[in-house]
Enzyme design. Structure first.
Site, PDB file in Angstrom:
ATOM      1  N   CYS A 170       3.240  -0.950  -0.749  1.00 46.28           N
ATOM      2  CA  CYS A 170       1.664   0.091  -0.051  1.00 46.28           C
ATOM      3  C   CYS A 170       1.659  -1.108   1.203  1.00 46.28           C
ATOM      4  O   CYS A 170       3.417  -0.920   1.938  1.00 46.28           O
ATOM      5  CB  CYS A 170       0.287  -0.479  -0.805  1.00 46.28           C
ATOM      6  SG  CYS A 170      -0.887   1.043   0.846  1.00 46.28           S
ATOM      7  N   HIS A 188       1.492   2.561  -5.511  1.00 53.15           N
ATOM      8  CA  HIS A 188       0.823   0.707  -5.701  1.00 53.15           C
ATOM      9  C   HIS A 188       1.936   0.933  -7.149  1.00 53.15           C
ATOM     10  O   HIS A 188       0.999   1.327  -8.091  1.00 53.15           O
ATOM     11  CB  HIS A 188      -0.192   1.211  -5.390  1.00 53.15           C
ATOM     12  CG  HIS A 188      -0.922   0.575  -4.790  1.00 53.15           C
ATOM     13  ND1 HIS A 188      -1.389  -0.776  -4.235  1.00 53.15           N
ATOM     14  CD2 HIS A 188      -1.316   1.306  -3.874  1.00 53.15           C
ATOM     15  CE1 HIS A 188      -1.603  -0.842  -3.285  1.00 53.15           C
ATOM     16  NE2 HIS A 188      -2.175   1.019  -2.864  1.00 53.15           N
ATOM     17  N   GLU A 213       0.960  -1.383  -9.220  1.00 50.99           N
ATOM     18  CA  GLU A 213       0.433  -1.921 -10.015  1.00 50.99           C
ATOM     19  C   GLU A 213      -1.230  -1.352 -11.076  1.00 50.99           C
ATOM     20  O   GLU A 213      -2.041  -1.243 -11.413  1.00 50.99           O
ATOM     21  CB  GLU A 213      -0.642  -3.018  -9.915  1.00 50.99           C
ATOM     22  CG  GLU A 213      -1.255  -2.478  -8.045  1.00 50.99           C
ATOM     23  CD  GLU A 213      -1.259  -2.873  -7.140  1.00 50.99           C
ATOM     24  OE1 GLU A 213      -1.502  -3.059  -6.173  1.00 50.99           O
ATOM     25  OE2 GLU A 213       0.282  -2.217  -7.447  1.00 50.99           O
TER      26      GLU A 213
END
Length: 214
Positions: free
Chosen positions: A83, A192, A194
């Site tokens: 990011c 992202h 994750e």
């Protein structure tokens, strides 16, 4: 076989614990720290980032993070930016008329997206290039984005570390922007991983696997 060691760089940006857990699930031994020696010694360094470009650069410089990144890359040591952790790798970020110098690993300027709806928030597909190790097996998957700024133009460049970077693009409302870059030991994503479910987990596994061969 010993798990690769990864440092998630702690410079005061974002929900770092989710990044730590995601990389642990990908098969790495992870430590959250700002310590220079530990960050240099790890097999991989993950640079997270949320919020404003200028604030992230200020936090990074406060712990000499830009030097850690540069020193690792000069020795071919893997780094992954996520990011705003990707955005700060470029030369400049322009927000609200303020131009902030980045880490200058890649040419280019982070600027506000020109789509009808900003921020770009939610799931989106990407245009991954052929031969990408980052997107191996997940070229057609969707990933989770949350951002109002991005790199909208790319100057083809090579450097003494690698061949030409592999650039992945995405489109939001007709505005194309850089979604990821794979440049030798330096990988980065605007989205992202994750927060990107199984596809993001697979991408992180691809990165962790690359550390074993680095």
């Amino acid at each position: 076989m010993t798990a690769p060691s990864v440092v998630v760089l702690d410079y005061g940006s974002g929900n770092l614990r989710s990044a730590v857990r995601a990389v642990e699930r990908a098969g790495a031994s992870v430590e959250l720290t700002a310590d220079l020696d530990t960050a240099m010694a790890a097999d991989g360094l993950l640079v997270p980032g949320v919020g404003a470009f200028a604030a992230c650069m200020a936090g990074l410089r406060a712990i000499r993070g830009e030097r850690i990144i540069a020193r690792r890359l000069s020795g071919g040591r893997p780094v992954l930016g996520i990011c705003v952790g990707m955005q700060i790798l470029f030369e400049h970020g322009v927000e609200h008329g303020v131009d902030t110098e980045g880490c200058c690993e890649w040419p280019g300027t982070v600027e506000r997206l020109q789509a009808p709806v900003v921020p770009h928030m939610g799931w989106n597909t990407v245009e991954a290039p052929e031969g990408s190790r980052m997107f191996a097996g997940i070229e057609d998957e969707r990933f989770y984005f949350v951002h109002s700024y991005g790199v909208r133009t790319w100057e083809l460049v090579t450097n003494d570390r690698t061949k030409a970077p592999l650039v992945t693009w995405a489109d939001h409302g007709g505005d194309r922007f850089v979604a990821a870059v794979e440049n030798g030991p330096l990988w980065a994503t605007q989205f992202h991983p994750e927060k990107s479910g199984d596809a993001g987990a697979a991408l992180l596994r691809n990165w962790v696997t690359s550390l074993k061969a680095a």
